[in-house]
Design a protein around this motif. Sequence first.
Motif, PDB file in Angstrom:
ATOM      1  N   GLY A  98      -4.490  39.366 -28.829  1.00  0.00           N
ATOM      2  CA  GLY A  98      -5.492  40.298 -29.653  1.00  0.00           C
ATOM      3  C   GLY A  98      -6.153  39.323 -30.667  1.00  0.00           C
ATOM      4  O   GLY A  98      -7.175  39.857 -31.083  1.00  0.00           O
ATOM      5  N   THR A  99      -5.732  38.250 -31.041  1.00  0.00           N
ATOM      6  CA  THR A  99      -6.436  37.459 -31.683  1.00  0.00           C
ATOM      7  C   THR A  99      -7.303  36.432 -31.323  1.00  0.00           C
ATOM      8  O   THR A  99      -8.025  35.686 -32.013  1.00  0.00           O
ATOM      9  CB  THR A  99      -5.430  36.530 -32.639  1.00  0.00           C
ATOM     10  OG1 THR A  99      -4.397  36.093 -32.085  1.00  0.00           O
ATOM     11  CG2 THR A  99      -4.845  37.751 -33.624  1.00  0.00           C
ATOM     12  N   LEU A 100      -7.179  36.117 -29.710  1.00  0.00           N
ATOM     13  CA  LEU A 100      -7.880  35.258 -29.190  1.00  0.00           C
ATOM     14  C   LEU A 100      -9.519  35.446 -28.816  1.00  0.00           C
ATOM     15  O   LEU A 100      -9.525  36.438 -28.362  1.00  0.00           O
ATOM     16  CB  LEU A 100      -7.189  34.878 -27.709  1.00  0.00           C
ATOM     17  CG  LEU A 100      -6.171  33.503 -27.924  1.00  0.00           C
ATOM     18  CD1 LEU A 100      -5.185  33.829 -26.825  1.00  0.00           C
ATOM     19  CD2 LEU A 100      -6.844  32.068 -27.991  1.00  0.00           C
ATOM     20  N   LYS A 101      -9.914  34.486 -29.041  1.00  0.00           N
ATOM     21  CA  LYS A 101     -11.625  34.630 -28.947  1.00  0.00           C
ATOM     22  C   LYS A 101     -12.133  34.306 -27.461  1.00  0.00           C
ATOM     23  O   LYS A 101     -13.331  34.674 -27.212  1.00  0.00           O
ATOM     24  CB  LYS A 101     -12.422  33.905 -29.791  1.00  0.00           C
ATOM     25  CG  LYS A 101     -12.170  34.217 -31.368  1.00  0.00           C
ATOM     26  CD  LYS A 101     -12.905  35.503 -31.837  1.00  0.00           C
ATOM     27  CE  LYS A 101     -12.688  35.884 -33.226  1.00  0.00           C
ATOM     28  NZ  LYS A 101     -11.398  36.505 -33.484  1.00  0.00           N
ATOM     29  N   ASP A 102     -11.364  33.601 -26.668  1.00  0.00           N
ATOM     30  CA  ASP A 102     -11.467  33.125 -25.254  1.00  0.00           C
ATOM     31  C   ASP A 102     -11.483  34.131 -24.468  1.00  0.00           C
ATOM     32  O   ASP A 102     -10.379  34.500 -23.692  1.00  0.00           O
ATOM     33  CB  ASP A 102     -10.692  31.847 -25.013  1.00  0.00           C
ATOM     34  CG  ASP A 102     -11.197  31.221 -23.705  1.00  0.00           C
ATOM     35  OD1 ASP A 102     -11.852  31.650 -22.755  1.00  0.00           O
ATOM     36  OD2 ASP A 102     -10.516  30.006 -23.320  1.00  0.00           O
ATOM     37  N   GLN A 103     -12.677  34.809 -24.057  1.00  0.00           N
ATOM     38  CA  GLN A 103     -12.614  36.086 -23.259  1.00  0.00           C
ATOM     39  C   GLN A 103     -12.144  35.891 -21.868  1.00  0.00           C
ATOM     40  O   GLN A 103     -11.667  36.765 -21.272  1.00  0.00           O
ATOM     41  CB  GLN A 103     -14.018  36.789 -23.250  1.00  0.00           C
ATOM     42  CG  GLN A 103     -14.148  37.450 -24.605  1.00  0.00           C
ATOM     43  CD  GLN A 103     -13.122  38.365 -25.356  1.00  0.00           C
ATOM     44  OE1 GLN A 103     -12.335  38.899 -24.606  1.00  0.00           O
ATOM     45  NE2 GLN A 103     -12.559  38.094 -26.639  1.00  0.00           N
ATOM     46  N   GLU A 104     -12.126  34.634 -21.245  1.00  0.00           N
ATOM     47  CA  GLU A 104     -11.998  34.407 -19.847  1.00  0.00           C
ATOM     48  C   GLU A 104     -10.357  34.371 -19.844  1.00  0.00           C
ATOM     49  O   GLU A 104      -9.933  34.688 -19.181  1.00  0.00           O
ATOM     50  CB  GLU A 104     -12.716  33.123 -19.580  1.00  0.00           C
ATOM     51  CG  GLU A 104     -12.773  33.050 -18.077  1.00  0.00           C
ATOM     52  CD  GLU A 104     -13.377  31.676 -17.459  1.00  0.00           C
ATOM     53  OE1 GLU A 104     -12.785  30.934 -16.754  1.00  0.00           O
ATOM     54  OE2 GLU A 104     -14.513  31.467 -18.133  1.00  0.00           O
ATOM     55  N   PHE A 105     -10.074  33.452 -20.690  1.00  0.00           N
ATOM     56  CA  PHE A 105      -8.504  33.401 -21.110  1.00  0.00           C
ATOM     57  C   PHE A 105      -7.705  34.697 -21.274  1.00  0.00           C
ATOM     58  O   PHE A 105      -6.827  35.012 -20.551  1.00  0.00           O
ATOM     59  CB  PHE A 105      -8.190  32.489 -22.047  1.00  0.00           C
ATOM     60  CG  PHE A 105      -6.737  32.196 -22.128  1.00  0.00           C
ATOM     61  CD1 PHE A 105      -6.138  31.217 -21.881  1.00  0.00           C
ATOM     62  CD2 PHE A 105      -5.955  32.825 -23.046  1.00  0.00           C
ATOM     63  CE1 PHE A 105      -4.833  30.931 -21.936  1.00  0.00           C
ATOM     64  CE2 PHE A 105      -4.613  32.653 -23.515  1.00  0.00           C
ATOM     65  CZ  PHE A 105      -4.044  31.662 -22.813  1.00  0.00           C
ATOM     66  N   VAL A 106      -8.301  35.367 -21.943  1.00  0.00           N
ATOM     67  CA  VAL A 106      -7.759  36.860 -22.382  1.00  0.00           C
ATOM     68  C   VAL A 106      -7.774  37.496 -21.118  1.00  0.00           C
ATOM     69  O   VAL A 106      -6.657  38.287 -20.887  1.00  0.00           O
ATOM     70  CB  VAL A 106      -8.481  37.664 -23.515  1.00  0.00           C
ATOM     71  CG1 VAL A 106      -8.095  39.117 -23.787  1.00  0.00           C
ATOM     72  CG2 VAL A 106      -8.460  36.902 -24.844  1.00  0.00           C
ATOM     73  N   ALA A 107      -8.787  37.588 -20.276  1.00  0.00           N
ATOM     74  CA  ALA A 107      -8.920  38.494 -19.179  1.00  0.00           C
ATOM     75  C   ALA A 107      -8.081  38.140 -18.133  1.00  0.00           C
ATOM     76  O   ALA A 107      -7.395  38.948 -17.546  1.00  0.00           O
ATOM     77  CB  ALA A 107     -10.445  38.516 -18.666  1.00  0.00           C
ATOM     78  N   ASP A 108      -7.786  36.869 -18.087  1.00  0.00           N
ATOM     79  CA  ASP A 108      -6.893  36.273 -16.877  1.00  0.00           C
ATOM     80  C   ASP A 108      -5.635  36.624 -17.178  1.00  0.00           C
ATOM     81  O   ASP A 108      -4.720  36.944 -16.423  1.00  0.00           O
ATOM     82  CB  ASP A 108      -7.205  34.746 -16.832  1.00  0.00           C
ATOM     83  CG  ASP A 108      -6.009  34.213 -16.112  1.00  0.00           C
ATOM     84  OD1 ASP A 108      -6.296  34.360 -14.735  1.00  0.00           O
ATOM     85  OD2 ASP A 108      -5.148  33.604 -16.355  1.00  0.00           O
ATOM     86  N   ARG A 109      -5.188  36.161 -18.646  1.00  0.00           N
ATOM     87  CA  ARG A 109      -3.631  36.671 -18.912  1.00  0.00           C
ATOM     88  C   ARG A 109      -3.310  38.263 -18.763  1.00  0.00           C
ATOM     89  O   ARG A 109      -2.404  38.605 -18.531  1.00  0.00           O
ATOM     90  CB  ARG A 109      -3.529  36.081 -20.266  1.00  0.00           C
ATOM     91  CG  ARG A 109      -3.481  34.606 -20.220  1.00  0.00           C
ATOM     92  CD  ARG A 109      -2.897  33.794 -19.154  1.00  0.00           C
ATOM     93  NE  ARG A 109      -2.786  32.507 -19.348  1.00  0.00           N
ATOM     94  CZ  ARG A 109      -3.657  31.562 -18.985  1.00  0.00           C
ATOM     95  NH1 ARG A 109      -4.676  32.120 -18.391  1.00  0.00           N
ATOM     96  NH2 ARG A 109      -3.567  30.211 -19.305  1.00  0.00           N
ATOM     97  N   ARG A 110      -4.314  39.061 -19.253  1.00  0.00           N
ATOM     98  CA  ARG A 110      -4.051  40.551 -19.071  1.00  0.00           C
ATOM     99  C   ARG A 110      -3.985  41.008 -17.816  1.00  0.00           C
ATOM    100  O   ARG A 110      -2.965  41.702 -17.625  1.00  0.00           O
ATOM    101  CB  ARG A 110      -5.449  41.015 -19.774  1.00  0.00           C
ATOM    102  CG  ARG A 110      -5.199  41.727 -21.020  1.00  0.00           C
ATOM    103  CD  ARG A 110      -6.284  42.583 -21.713  1.00  0.00           C
ATOM    104  NE  ARG A 110      -6.630  42.566 -22.790  1.00  0.00           N
ATOM    105  CZ  ARG A 110      -5.785  43.158 -23.819  1.00  0.00           C
ATOM    106  NH1 ARG A 110      -4.910  44.038 -23.334  1.00  0.00           N
ATOM    107  NH2 ARG A 110      -5.718  42.999 -25.165  1.00  0.00           N
ATOM    108  N   ALA A 111      -4.604  40.384 -16.976  1.00  0.00           N
ATOM    109  CA  ALA A 111      -4.615  40.687 -15.458  1.00  0.00           C
ATOM    110  C   ALA A 111      -3.297  40.304 -14.869  1.00  0.00           C
ATOM    111  O   ALA A 111      -2.491  41.310 -14.267  1.00  0.00           O
ATOM    112  CB  ALA A 111      -5.624  40.081 -14.667  1.00  0.00           C
ATOM    113  N   LYS A 112      -2.720  39.165 -15.391  1.00  0.00           N
ATOM    114  CA  LYS A 112      -1.721  38.760 -14.841  1.00  0.00           C
ATOM    115  C   LYS A 112      -0.413  39.581 -15.374  1.00  0.00           C
ATOM    116  O   LYS A 112       0.543  39.949 -14.702  1.00  0.00           O
ATOM    117  CB  LYS A 112      -1.158  37.225 -15.348  1.00  0.00           C
ATOM    118  CG  LYS A 112      -1.931  36.341 -14.515  1.00  0.00           C
ATOM    119  CD  LYS A 112      -1.641  34.889 -14.667  1.00  0.00           C
ATOM    120  CE  LYS A 112      -2.412  33.838 -13.727  1.00  0.00           C
ATOM    121  NZ  LYS A 112      -2.998  32.904 -14.547  1.00  0.00           N
TER     122      LYS A 112
END
Lengths: 208, 208
Positions: free
Chosen positions: A171-185
């Motif tokens: 929720g506090t991370l700005k790196d959208q690629e990282f966020v999307a990847d980890r959310r998917a995992k």
Amino acid sequence: MKLTDKPVTNFLDELASSAPAPGGGSVAALSGALGAALVSMVCNLTLGKKAYAGVQDDIGDLLAQSEALRAKLTGLLEEDVKAYTGYSKAAKMPRATDDEKADRAVAMLAALKVATDVPLSIAETAVEVMDLCQPAADKGNKWAVSDAGVAVLMAEAALRSAALNVLINLGTLKDQEFVADRRAKLEVLLEGKGIMRDEIYDDVVSRL
Amino acid sequence: MKLTDKPVTNFLDELASSAPAPGGGSVAALSGALGAALVSMVCNLTLGKKAYAGVQDDIGDLLAQSEALRAKLTGLLEEDVKAYTGYSKAAKMPRATDDEKADRAVAMLAALKVATDVPLSIAETAVEVMDLCQPAADKGNKWAVSDAGVAVLMAEAALRSAALNVLINLGTLKDQEFVADRRAKLEVLLEGKGIMRDEIYDDVVSRL
């Protein structure tokens, strides 16, 4: 001193305090380790018993897996505390100049990614513990079947607790690629696990 | 030495071993204590904070409750081990004569009732911890909302784990009045708690 070297009461005292660590991430790892230890207990109560002669090899394999996962989760408990300390250190870096501000931002982003990936590993490992619970209930000593049931409850609570800790950091991370990847995992890990928990629980209850 | 005075790793080692205690009942109590400690942590991260000036009294009350429940559950963890020891002792009583057999049967029945009522108390106390989690999420420090979520996961796992330990003991008890009474009590405790857990979890996720 490692957190897991402290007496259980002290662990609980430190958890209850306003000290930032241990927190929910450490509890997730501990809950998973408790689940793995219960699978091991079921196996240890089955090994060498005549009535279970036909499943000794399977139970031996199960025990090797549960003990490996228990060690991994105990390690992740310490890593979670370290990740939090790393983030706190980065947040305290100087920010008087633009260069200092930039350095601090880079360090905080890196630390936050570590603080996200540790609970993600806890979630992954908790799912592996869940996978051992039905075989433990099916093949293990029938007098310990309730312990196989408790194991799945603890492992699933570990998974969901770890998920909350992944999500609060994302929720506090700005790196959208990282966020999307980890959310998917995380979604893949959570998929169907509530149902799996309920099915194993109901199966165990039906044998009591 | 009390079980809770032992280091966390030793607790896990003894749990994993074939030693009869600690087992699933102790894990149920510990899981509830972890949930209570997390509610306390949320409160301690909220007390004295200007941004939460309006809820200081409520949070103070919540903390007093969570700390009382944590102490109760830590005590129940030790009682669960004692109850198991009591049952083992009764089972080892001599049974050479009819009188000895009768004495042993009376002692075993009494011990089994204690071994049933301890996890029932754990279940009751776990429900009380669950009742504190939504207020902790609503009124507590918003940076600790995930910890309120972990608290409800641990408390509900404690409730269901305790239920399995009540049920396995009821399964061997011949006193049908006692069995019916405890089964009814357990059903009341379990009613709707899975839904309550999911609702609080979903609410917490929506804030992350």
